[in-house]
Scaffold this active site. Structure first.
Site, PDB file in Angstrom:
ATOM      1  N   MET A 149      24.438 -20.260   1.813  1.00  0.00           N
ATOM      2  CA  MET A 149      23.758 -19.893   0.648  1.00  0.00           C
ATOM      3  C   MET A 149      22.285 -20.026   0.605  1.00  0.00           C
ATOM      4  SD  MET A 149      26.726 -19.615  -1.974  1.00  0.00           S
ATOM      5  CE  MET A 149      26.397 -21.369  -2.555  1.00  0.00           C
TER       6      MET A 149
ATOM      7  N   GLU B 237      18.645 -30.547   5.912  1.00  0.00           N
ATOM      8  CA  GLU B 237      19.174 -31.086   7.322  1.00  0.00           C
ATOM      9  C   GLU B 237      20.648 -30.799   7.580  1.00  0.00           C
ATOM     10  OE1 GLU B 237      17.989 -32.348  10.284  1.00  0.00           O
ATOM     11  OE2 GLU B 237      16.150 -31.619   9.596  1.00  0.00           O
TER      12      GLU B 237
ATOM     13  N   HIS C 115      22.631 -28.108   6.673  1.00  0.00           N
ATOM     14  CA  HIS C 115      22.576 -26.619   7.382  1.00  0.00           C
ATOM     15  C   HIS C 115      21.688 -26.554   8.795  1.00  0.00           C
ATOM     16  CE1 HIS C 115      22.050 -25.476   2.934  1.00  0.00           C
ATOM     17  NE2 HIS C 115      23.186 -24.975   3.326  1.00  0.00           N
TER      18      HIS C 115
HETATM   19  P1  AMP Z   1      25.971 -23.669   1.657  1.00  0.00           P
HETATM   20  O1  AMP Z   1      24.656 -22.952   1.818  1.00  0.00           O
HETATM   21  O2  AMP Z   1      25.886 -24.883   0.513  1.00  0.00           O
HETATM   22  O3  AMP Z   1      27.315 -22.671   1.101  1.00  0.00           O
HETATM   23  O4  AMP Z   1      26.432 -24.702   2.987  1.00  0.00           O
HETATM   24  C1  AMP Z   1      26.641 -23.861   4.101  1.00  0.00           C
HETATM   25  C2  AMP Z   1      27.093 -24.737   4.838  1.00  0.00           C
HETATM   26  O5  AMP Z   1      26.320 -25.955   5.464  1.00  0.00           O
HETATM   27  C3  AMP Z   1      28.495 -25.033   4.520  1.00  0.00           C
HETATM   28  O6  AMP Z   1      29.555 -25.351   5.782  1.00  0.00           O
HETATM   29  C4  AMP Z   1      28.389 -26.634   4.224  1.00  0.00           C
HETATM   30  O7  AMP Z   1      29.425 -27.299   4.363  1.00  0.00           O
HETATM   31  C5  AMP Z   1      27.564 -27.135   5.173  1.00  0.00           C
HETATM   32  N1  AMP Z   1      26.822 -28.075   4.472  1.00  0.00           N
HETATM   33  C6  AMP Z   1      26.232 -28.139   3.185  1.00  0.00           C
HETATM   34  N2  AMP Z   1      25.691 -29.471   2.863  1.00  0.00           N
HETATM   35  C7  AMP Z   1      25.872 -30.273   4.085  1.00  0.00           C
HETATM   36  C8  AMP Z   1      25.705 -31.459   4.634  1.00  0.00           C
HETATM   37  N3  AMP Z   1      24.939 -32.322   3.754  1.00  0.00           N
HETATM   38  N4  AMP Z   1      26.152 -31.867   5.663  1.00  0.00           N
HETATM   39  C9  AMP Z   1      26.739 -30.975   6.773  1.00  0.00           C
HETATM   40  N5  AMP Z   1      26.945 -29.728   6.096  1.00  0.00           N
HETATM   41  C10 AMP Z   1      26.535 -29.519   4.988  1.00  0.00           C
END
Ligand code: AMP
Length: 254
Positions: A22, A27, A29
């Site tokens: 999103m 880091e 992502h």
């Molecule tokens: P989001 O943009 O928050 O929907 O996250 C996109 C992807 O990044 C999802 O698979 C999340 O689980 C992953 N993600 C978000 N935060 C972290 C983090 N701190 N460490 C590893 N992966 C993450």
């Protein structure tokens, strides 16, 4: 790197890796993008703030957005295509078909309809991009488990890779929502990873975590069985910001 907004403009070759996001890259992502770069011929990152996974009381309107910065970071991580569709492209007028997810506890109970929105958008992204592998973070362990089950239940034939949570040096899990925190709230938020770490080795993990959530308003602290893994997961509020985190108790998520 190409920025693509239309489904029909996507062109991939060889082994295709997809990182659904999103935006508001950090880091966490970037670690997923780098893994995809190392393992695939074409790396596609989707950037879509999915309204369907936000509840009425959620932060859809204020969710951080900076596509220019995201495009630069993705290009630096070696991403080939940034797929940034419009809401109309993803949910055209008359949209009426959803993935219905049976899931209890944790985020499913705290955010009714959340996983329906997540599963629906991910199924659409899998169908649009046709990845061989899709990359997710352990930060959202329950989400990864729900999606892994969807892939099995609906015979999607996509390999899911789940990579470790990336944390700041002091232990706070990176999250786009950390941008909402004032310096003082960020200090308070540190109780979340610390409490989970205390709970991880305690005889009663839930009680120990709850007891250590100083200053945080817990929404839930639960032990969740996610496929082969057992995790200790918690959601808590700091001011108006909702944070989630989890640690592995047993088994493996990957
Ligand atoms: P989001 O943009 O928050 O929907 O996250 C996109 C992807 O990044 C999802 O698979 C999340 O689980 C992953 N993600 C978000 N935060 C972290 C983090 N701190 N460490 C590893 N992966 C993450």
């Amino acid at each position: 790197m190409n920025v693509v907004r239309k489904t029909e403009a996507l062109r991939t070759r060889g082994r295709v890796g997809l990182v659904p996001t999103m935006g508001a890259f950090h880091e966490g992502h970037l670690s997923l993008m780098r893994a995809a770069r190392a393992e695939c011929d074409t790396v596609v990152v989707s950037l879509f703030v999915n309204p369907a996974q936000f509840g009425e009381r959620d932060d859809l309107e204020r969710y951080p957005r900076d596509e220019e910065r995201d495009a630069r970071l993705a290009a630096e991580a070696g991403v080939d295509i940034l797929f940034a569709p419009t809401a109309q492209e993803m949910y055209p007028d008359g949209f009426a078909t959803w993935v219905d997810v049976d899931e209890d506890g944790g985020e499913a109970a705290a955010r009714p309809g959340h996983f329906r929105g997540v599963a629906t958008v991910c199924l659409k992204l899998f169908n649009i991009v046709r990845p061989d592998v899709a990359y997710f973070g352990q930060k959202d362990a329950q989400q990864a488990a729900v999606l892994r089950r969807m892939v099995r239940d609906l015979n999607l034939g996509v390999q899911l890779r789940v990579l470790p949570t990336v944390r700041d040096a002091d232990g706070l899990a990176l999250s786009s929502r950390n941008a909402y925190l004032s310096a003082r709230e960020r200090e308070t938020a540190l109780a979340l990873p610390r409490a989970l770490e205390a709970g991880r080795t305690a005889a009663d993990p839930v009680a120990a975590t709850r007891a250590a959530l100083n200053g945080l308003e817990p929404e839930y602290v639960e032990i969740l069985t996610l496929g082969d893994a057992t995790v200790l997961a918690a959601a808590a509020r700091v001011g108006s910001t909702r944070l989630i985190d989890n640690v592995l108790l047993e088994g493996a998520i990957a």
